[in-house]
Scaffold this motif. Structure first.
Motif, PDB file in Angstrom:
ATOM      1  N   ASN A 119     -15.386 -28.901   5.130  1.00  0.00           N
ATOM      2  CA  ASN A 119     -16.179 -30.277   5.193  1.00  0.00           C
ATOM      3  C   ASN A 119     -15.571 -31.261   4.556  1.00  0.00           C
ATOM      4  O   ASN A 119     -15.871 -32.380   4.687  1.00  0.00           O
ATOM      5  N   CYS A 120     -14.262 -30.906   4.040  1.00  0.00           N
ATOM      6  CA  CYS A 120     -13.534 -31.864   3.331  1.00  0.00           C
ATOM      7  C   CYS A 120     -12.275 -32.016   4.082  1.00  0.00           C
ATOM      8  O   CYS A 120     -11.187 -32.610   3.726  1.00  0.00           O
ATOM      9  N   ARG A 121     -12.046 -31.642   5.392  1.00  0.00           N
ATOM     10  CA  ARG A 121     -10.635 -31.592   6.058  1.00  0.00           C
ATOM     11  C   ARG A 121     -10.255 -33.111   6.432  1.00  0.00           C
ATOM     12  O   ARG A 121     -11.183 -33.611   7.148  1.00  0.00           O
ATOM     13  N   PRO A 122      -9.372 -33.448   6.049  1.00  0.00           N
ATOM     14  CA  PRO A 122      -8.939 -34.632   6.142  1.00  0.00           C
ATOM     15  C   PRO A 122      -8.301 -35.107   7.578  1.00  0.00           C
ATOM     16  O   PRO A 122      -7.994 -34.062   8.390  1.00  0.00           O
ATOM     17  N   GLU A 123      -8.414 -36.294   8.202  1.00  0.00           N
ATOM     18  CA  GLU A 123      -8.133 -36.495   9.682  1.00  0.00           C
ATOM     19  C   GLU A 123      -7.683 -38.002   9.525  1.00  0.00           C
ATOM     20  O   GLU A 123      -8.460 -38.856   9.203  1.00  0.00           O
ATOM     21  N   SER A 124      -6.449 -38.484   9.744  1.00  0.00           N
ATOM     22  CA  SER A 124      -5.902 -39.733   9.601  1.00  0.00           C
ATOM     23  C   SER A 124      -6.297 -40.688  10.645  1.00  0.00           C
ATOM     24  O   SER A 124      -6.430 -41.967  10.377  1.00  0.00           O
ATOM     25  N   ARG A 125      -6.715 -40.142  11.635  1.00  0.00           N
ATOM     26  CA  ARG A 125      -7.309 -41.161  12.717  1.00  0.00           C
ATOM     27  C   ARG A 125      -8.735 -41.430  12.845  1.00  0.00           C
ATOM     28  O   ARG A 125      -9.338 -42.175  13.717  1.00  0.00           O
ATOM     29  N   SER A 126      -9.264 -40.833  11.875  1.00  0.00           N
ATOM     30  CA  SER A 126     -10.624 -41.105  11.687  1.00  0.00           C
ATOM     31  C   SER A 126     -11.022 -42.268  10.919  1.00  0.00           C
ATOM     32  O   SER A 126     -10.281 -42.586   9.909  1.00  0.00           O
ATOM     33  N   VAL A 127     -12.043 -42.837  11.056  1.00  0.00           N
ATOM     34  CA  VAL A 127     -12.556 -44.103  10.329  1.00  0.00           C
ATOM     35  C   VAL A 127     -12.977 -43.529   8.798  1.00  0.00           C
ATOM     36  O   VAL A 127     -12.336 -44.661   7.712  1.00  0.00           O
ATOM     37  N   SER A 128     -13.374 -42.508   8.527  1.00  0.00           N
ATOM     38  CA  SER A 128     -13.782 -42.312   7.073  1.00  0.00           C
ATOM     39  C   SER A 128     -12.386 -41.433   6.413  1.00  0.00           C
ATOM     40  O   SER A 128     -12.516 -41.409   5.361  1.00  0.00           O
ATOM     41  N   GLY A 129     -11.429 -41.015   7.237  1.00  0.00           N
ATOM     42  CA  GLY A 129     -10.699 -40.162   6.665  1.00  0.00           C
ATOM     43  C   GLY A 129     -10.890 -38.657   6.673  1.00  0.00           C
ATOM     44  O   GLY A 129     -10.136 -37.931   6.381  1.00  0.00           O
ATOM     45  N   CYS A 130     -12.137 -38.340   7.089  1.00  0.00           N
ATOM     46  CA  CYS A 130     -12.763 -37.075   7.121  1.00  0.00           C
ATOM     47  C   CYS A 130     -12.880 -36.767   8.778  1.00  0.00           C
ATOM     48  O   CYS A 130     -13.227 -37.300   9.479  1.00  0.00           O
ATOM     49  N   LEU A 131     -12.498 -35.461   8.965  1.00  0.00           N
ATOM     50  CA  LEU A 131     -12.506 -34.782  10.339  1.00  0.00           C
ATOM     51  C   LEU A 131     -14.146 -34.798  10.777  1.00  0.00           C
ATOM     52  O   LEU A 131     -14.355 -35.073  11.967  1.00  0.00           O
ATOM     53  N   LYS A 132     -15.060 -34.534   9.808  1.00  0.00           N
ATOM     54  CA  LYS A 132     -16.230 -34.220  10.228  1.00  0.00           C
ATOM     55  C   LYS A 132     -17.164 -35.645   9.776  1.00  0.00           C
ATOM     56  O   LYS A 132     -18.425 -35.591  10.277  1.00  0.00           O
ATOM     57  N   GLU A 133     -16.382 -36.518   9.453  1.00  0.00           N
ATOM     58  CA  GLU A 133     -17.097 -37.960   9.517  1.00  0.00           C
ATOM     59  C   GLU A 133     -18.203 -37.952   8.589  1.00  0.00           C
ATOM     60  O   GLU A 133     -19.564 -38.415   8.838  1.00  0.00           O
ATOM     61  N   ASN A 134     -18.386 -37.314   7.448  1.00  0.00           N
ATOM     62  CA  ASN A 134     -19.462 -36.992   6.476  1.00  0.00           C
ATOM     63  C   ASN A 134     -19.112 -36.739   5.085  1.00  0.00           C
ATOM     64  O   ASN A 134     -18.667 -35.768   4.665  1.00  0.00           O
ATOM     65  N   TYR A 135     -19.327 -38.074   4.614  1.00  0.00           N
ATOM     66  CA  TYR A 135     -18.967 -37.813   2.989  1.00  0.00           C
ATOM     67  C   TYR A 135     -20.052 -37.017   2.136  1.00  0.00           C
ATOM     68  O   TYR A 135     -19.710 -36.186   1.240  1.00  0.00           O
ATOM     69  N   ALA A 136     -21.206 -36.890   2.380  1.00  0.00           N
ATOM     70  CA  ALA A 136     -22.145 -36.106   1.882  1.00  0.00           C
ATOM     71  C   ALA A 136     -21.849 -34.633   1.800  1.00  0.00           C
ATOM     72  O   ALA A 136     -21.917 -34.109   0.831  1.00  0.00           O
ATOM     73  N   HIS A 137     -21.312 -34.007   3.040  1.00  0.00           N
ATOM     74  CA  HIS A 137     -21.080 -32.696   3.139  1.00  0.00           C
ATOM     75  C   HIS A 137     -19.906 -32.425   2.300  1.00  0.00           C
ATOM     76  O   HIS A 137     -19.704 -31.536   1.615  1.00  0.00           O
ATOM     77  N   CYS A 138     -18.945 -33.464   2.170  1.00  0.00           N
ATOM     78  CA  CYS A 138     -17.695 -33.096   1.479  1.00  0.00           C
ATOM     79  C   CYS A 138     -17.961 -33.063  -0.197  1.00  0.00           C
ATOM     80  O   CYS A 138     -17.526 -32.017  -0.762  1.00  0.00           O
ATOM     81  N   LEU A 139     -19.012 -34.077  -0.483  1.00  0.00           N
ATOM     82  CA  LEU A 139     -19.135 -33.893  -1.931  1.00  0.00           C
ATOM     83  C   LEU A 139     -19.929 -32.784  -2.458  1.00  0.00           C
ATOM     84  O   LEU A 139     -19.637 -32.207  -3.416  1.00  0.00           O
TER      85      LEU A 139
END
Length: 326
Positions: free
Chosen positions: A122-142
């Protein structure tokens, strides 16, 4: 970005926790074992970790996250944020183990192993994502990050000058595994997804950030696209094919045959149904053939009957001829 308050946000979060009965009770429950000395040790780390897990499991995120991810502009605030989990007991130790050895220790424990895997997912980064997260979900990462607190992989802020975090380990004595070790450690220290999530929560900019968007198309993203097809307000896991009771199992499988997570189950159902269908068809066909066979007489029967009639006719003719002669 919204203008930050002039006060100490982490101090304000601690005060807000004390005004909430649940937060105050569970915070006191971990402060005591995490600060009480036992013999020559600083604290009872096992009890400290257990109490910390309860705190983040039971206390609402707006209070627990408020203390852990509060935004800061000065050292006093960042130091309070770093001290949230009482690092002298829950985080630090006499010596830093190798990160790969610490990871191996974590994998021996079911809770730690599953939560570490959740963090990597859930915290896997992705440089081409708007959020910087592959899963596009801050709540799941935190949530995945806070889940690690209270395990042997407990992470914390490295210093008071940045949002970089890491477990208590380093990559010394890694030998030929130095690259693998650094990759593991950098997933914590230089994780753009995690840093953006922490910053967005602290600044209050994560409230209306997430709207449905097209997932980033990468080789690693192929297993996450199914999460966009989840039923609203349903407790389904990622990559889970929604169930539709109004369609047969085979229809569901064919409609979503590209989803691999439950393919074996649905295929088994379809094979069973097809097997049943074939059995029924076979029985009907067999009975149909047997009934036709019962009505259709063999050719030998007709031939023998014809010969018998001809023999009787010839006998009758000879009998009549002999009668006339007499």
């Amino acid at each position: 970005e919204p203008v930050l308050s002039k006060g100490n946000n982490c101090l304000d979060a601690a005060k807000a926790c004390n005004l909430n009965d649940t937060c105050k009770r569970f915070r006191s429950a971990y402060i005591t074992p995490c600060t009480t000395s036992i013999s020559n040790e600083i604290c009872n780390k096992r009890k400290c970790h257990k109490a910390l897990r309860l705190f983040f499991d039971k206390v609402p995120p707006r209070h627990s996250y408020g203390m852990l991810f509060c935004s800061c502009r000065d050292v006093a605030c960042t130091e309070r944020r770093r001290q949230t989990i009482v690092p002298a007991c829950s985080y630090e130790d006499k010596e830093k183990p190798n990160c790969l050895n610490l990871q191996a220790t974590c994998k021996k424990n079911y809770v730690c192993r599953s939560r570490l895997a959740d963090f990597f997912t859930n915290c896997r980064p992705e440089s081409r994502s708007v959020s910087g997260c592959l899963k596009e979900n801050y709540a799941h990462c935190l949530l995945a990050y806070s889940g690690l607190i209270g395990t042997v992989m407990t992470p914390n802020y490295i210093d008071s000058n940045s949002l970089s975090v890491a477990p208590w380990c380093d990559c010394s004595n890694s030998g030929n595994d130095i690259d693998e070790c650094l990759k593991f450690l950098n997933f914590f220290q230089d994780n753009t997804c995690l840093k953006n999530a922490i910053q967005a929560f602290g600044n209050g900019t994560d409230v209306n950030v997430w709207q449905p968007i097209v997932p980033v198309q990468t080789t690693t993203a192929t297993t996450t696209t199914a999460s966009r097809v989840k039923i609203p307000a349903s407790e389904t896991t990622d990559n889970e094919i929604p169930s539709h009771n109004d369609s047969p199992a085979c229809a569901n499988l064919q409609a979503q045959k590209k989803q691999k997570s439950n393919e074996s189950i649905d295929t088994e159902i379809c094979l069973n149904e097809n097997a049943i269908g074939r059995d029924n068809t076979a029985r009907v066909s067999t009975s149909h053939i047997s009934s036709e066979n019962s009505l259709a007489l063999p050719r030998s029967f007709y031939l023998s009957t014809w010969l018998t009639l001809m023999t009787l006719a010839l006998s009758l003719s000879l009998f009549l001829s002999s009668s006339v002669t007499l």
